[in-house]
Motif scaffolding. Sequence first.
Motif, PDB file in Angstrom:
ATOM      1  N   GLU A 106      36.528  22.765  40.930  1.00 54.50           N
ATOM      2  CA  GLU A 106      37.539  23.770  41.264  1.00 54.50           C
ATOM      3  C   GLU A 106      37.624  24.790  40.139  1.00 54.50           C
ATOM      4  O   GLU A 106      37.221  24.517  39.011  1.00 54.50           O
ATOM      5  N   VAL A 107      38.182  25.943  40.437  1.00 53.13           N
ATOM      6  CA  VAL A 107      38.439  26.936  39.407  1.00 53.13           C
ATOM      7  C   VAL A 107      39.386  26.283  38.397  1.00 53.13           C
ATOM      8  O   VAL A 107      40.401  25.708  38.785  1.00 53.13           O
TER       9      VAL A 107
ATOM     10  N   THR B 119      38.013  33.095  42.994  1.00 49.73           N
ATOM     11  CA  THR B 119      38.046  31.968  43.923  1.00 49.73           C
ATOM     12  C   THR B 119      36.896  31.013  43.625  1.00 49.73           C
ATOM     13  O   THR B 119      35.933  31.376  42.930  1.00 49.73           O
ATOM     14  N   LYS B 120      36.984  29.827  44.195  1.00 49.39           N
ATOM     15  CA  LYS B 120      35.925  28.833  44.016  1.00 49.39           C
ATOM     16  C   LYS B 120      34.573  29.405  44.445  1.00 49.39           C
ATOM     17  O   LYS B 120      33.578  29.239  43.755  1.00 49.39           O
TER      18      LYS B 120
END
Length: 180
Positions: A124-125, A144-145
């Motif tokens: 994930e970020v 975003t991811k």
Amino acid sequence: LEKHGSSDGEPTVPIQITDCGAYVPLFTPAAGSWYDRPDPDSYSGKTPELIVQFRVGVIAPTMAVAKKFRSALGEHATTILIAADEVEGGDDEITRLVTKPLENFSLDVVLAAPACASLLESLEVPSSWIDAADALPKDFKAPTKGEVFLVAKPVDALSAVANKSWLANRNGWILSSSFV
């Protein structure tokens, strides 16, 4: 500037710093070079544009494939190469090897070979990126991811980072790959 350095760290041409500023993660470029080589004879009083260089973590099945990514990205990127077959500790260690530099803002993008794409599913970020974005102007959105974690073959690596990553969407940033 890197092209005009020496082994002892001293520049081989005169260097004049004409502009500088604070690095603000996600808001200002973290790596790059000046489009024009500053020199006393051609300095017109205006600083040239900063050309942004990508910082890419590459996950590949082997070091041979990882080196193909480095070659494809060329001088447009600094890279951390992770060869899955050489990492002791398996997927958890590979994840750690890319997560730590991301959390510390030492990488901009993680690029995985298709054979390693499943490793990106659990990533994930980083929360440090979300926190940094929250401290910026309200219209600023954290990447975003899908803009941080990319999948591509070596031949498509430069295009993927230049066109699909969050770096491509920053107004006013001139990416090194723009000159290809």
